[in-house]
Write a protein that holds these residues in place. Structure first.
Motif, mmCIF file in Angstrom:
data_model
loop_
_atom_site.group_PDB
_atom_site.id
_atom_site.type_symbol
_atom_site.label_atom_id
_atom_site.label_comp_id
_atom_site.label_asym_id
_atom_site.label_seq_id
_atom_site.Cartn_x
_atom_site.Cartn_y
_atom_site.Cartn_z
ATOM 1 N N LYS A 67 0.841 -1.206 0.000
ATOM 2 C CA LYS A 67 0.000 0.000 0.000
ATOM 3 C C LYS A 67 0.876 1.256 0.000
ATOM 4 C CE LYS A 67 1.039 1.660 4.213
ATOM 5 N NZ LYS A 67 2.302 1.266 4.498
ATOM 6 N N HIS A 124 0.796 8.185 10.934
ATOM 7 C CA HIS A 124 1.133 8.578 12.318
ATOM 8 C C HIS A 124 -0.065 9.181 13.052
ATOM 9 C CE1 HIS A 124 5.229 7.302 12.478
ATOM 10 N NE2 HIS A 124 5.442 7.823 11.279
ATOM 11 N N SER A 161 -2.338 1.400 13.913
ATOM 12 C CA SER A 161 -3.708 1.645 13.462
ATOM 13 C C SER A 161 -4.062 0.523 12.480
ATOM 14 C CB SER A 161 -3.788 2.997 12.755
ATOM 15 O OG SER A 161 -3.338 2.855 11.416
ATOM 16 N N ASP A 192 -2.771 -0.152 7.545
ATOM 17 C CA ASP A 192 -1.979 -1.053 6.684
ATOM 18 C C ASP A 192 -2.691 -2.393 6.493
ATOM 19 O OD1 ASP A 192 -0.170 0.989 6.990
ATOM 20 O OD2 ASP A 192 1.517 -0.280 7.561
#
Ligand code: MEV
Length: 309
Positions: free
Chosen positions: A10, A17, A128, A131
């Motif tokens: 990706k 961040h 998070s 990904d």
């Protein structure tokens, strides 16, 4: 018995961040992938060698979940490792898919995305779902999408943060990746940003500002306003630099690409890894990247997520 699966890498267009703290982010699955094959074996092997699980926490996390530690895993990829292009999430998603095939479990992309996120979170310390959901679902993925712009498909919560995961239609865009050749290790960079934010109100304001401009950028992308999107990408790069996630090599490539681009920025965790440029002149951007010490390649959106191969 042998089972094989692949998952795409990706690029993050905007919001890395800050997304760890529940801000929005947008990522696109690209036409580069990780393929993983799992076969019967007397001992655990990776690419033909026995391994120490201490150095392979993703594998340990996934295989122990399936209670099947004696397998031979073979990987093949055209993604540079630790390049900010999601090779780790693509590996996790493809290994989970291959293990599920091995166990005759039905293909369930949302379950794979969830397990892949749990793996990254456990290994990285803080992560998070950007990904892992992009590697699993393919195409364009937005976390915490402004209302009405994407198609919400999941809610993920972890340690007080909540992310709404949406699919989004990505317009035709030409993106050139410039790889610095410097490996970036996401966990420690994410941790450094966390320490900066814990100590500093100013860092928290920068993260808020990344969230605000990312929302604006997502709106620009859906209107196909590449010029506005490009301006926001460059602004995002500057804010990420203030957070300490860029480096000289990335700044040089971003500067060089800007001459022929709508916008350019680091992508992924930074600290090395890769930058992306949004452009109508990919060959000129590629030349500029080579001249400034980077490795360029043009990427296209990949509509395919994780799946059997
Ligand atoms: C890494 O590709 C993206 C980061 O925002 C970390 C994460 O979201 O897990 C830096």
């Amino acid at each position: 018995m042998s089972s094989s699966a692949s998952a795409p890498g990706k690029v993050i267009l905007l919001g890395e961040h800050a997304v760890v703290y529940g801000k929005p982010a947008v990522a696109i699955a690209i036409d580069r992938e990780v393929r993983t094959t799992v076969e019967d074996s007397d001992v655990l092997m990776l690419n033909g060698s026995t391994i120490d699980l201490e150095y392979h926490p993703h594998i340990e996390h996934i295989l122990s979940k399936y209670g099947d530690m004696k397998v031979s895993i073979t990987t093949d990829t055209n993604l540079p490792p630790s390049s900010g292009l999601g090779s780790s999430a693509a590996f996790s998603s493809s290994l989970i898919c291959a293990m599920r095939m091995r166990k005759n479990l039905k293909f369930d992309v949302m379950e794979i995305a969830k397990e892949s996120f749990e793996t990254e979170y456990a290994v990285q310390g803080r992560a998070s779902p950007i990904d892992t959901y992009t590697a699993s679902l393919g195409n364009g993925i937005v976390l915490n999408c402004p209302d009405g712009l994407g198609e919400p498909i999941a809610e993920v919560t972890k340690n007080g943060n909540a992310w709404k995961v949406s699919r989004i239609k990505v317009p035709d865009m030409t993106l050139v990746v410039g790889y610095t050749g410097i490996k970036s290790n996401t966990g420690p960079i994410v941790e450094r940003v966390r320490r900066f934010m814990d100590k500093n109100t100013f860092a928290r304001e920068v993260v808020d500002e990344i969230g605000n401009i990312t929302e604006e950028g997502i709106r620009a992308m859906t209107r196909n306003d590449l010029s506005k999107l490009g301006d926001i990408m460059l602004k995002d790069h500057k804010l990420l630099s203030i957070l300490g996630t860029s480096c000289n090599e990335l700044n040089k490539l971003v500067d060089a690409a800007m001459k022929y681009s709508y916008g350019a920025k680091l992508t992924g965790s930074g600290g090395g890894g890769s930058m992306i440029a949004l452009t109508d002149e990919p060959m000129k951007v590629a030349e500029a990247i080579i001249l400034h010490g980077g490795l360029p390649f043009v990427v296209r959106t990949n509509p395919k997520g994780v799946g059997e191969v």
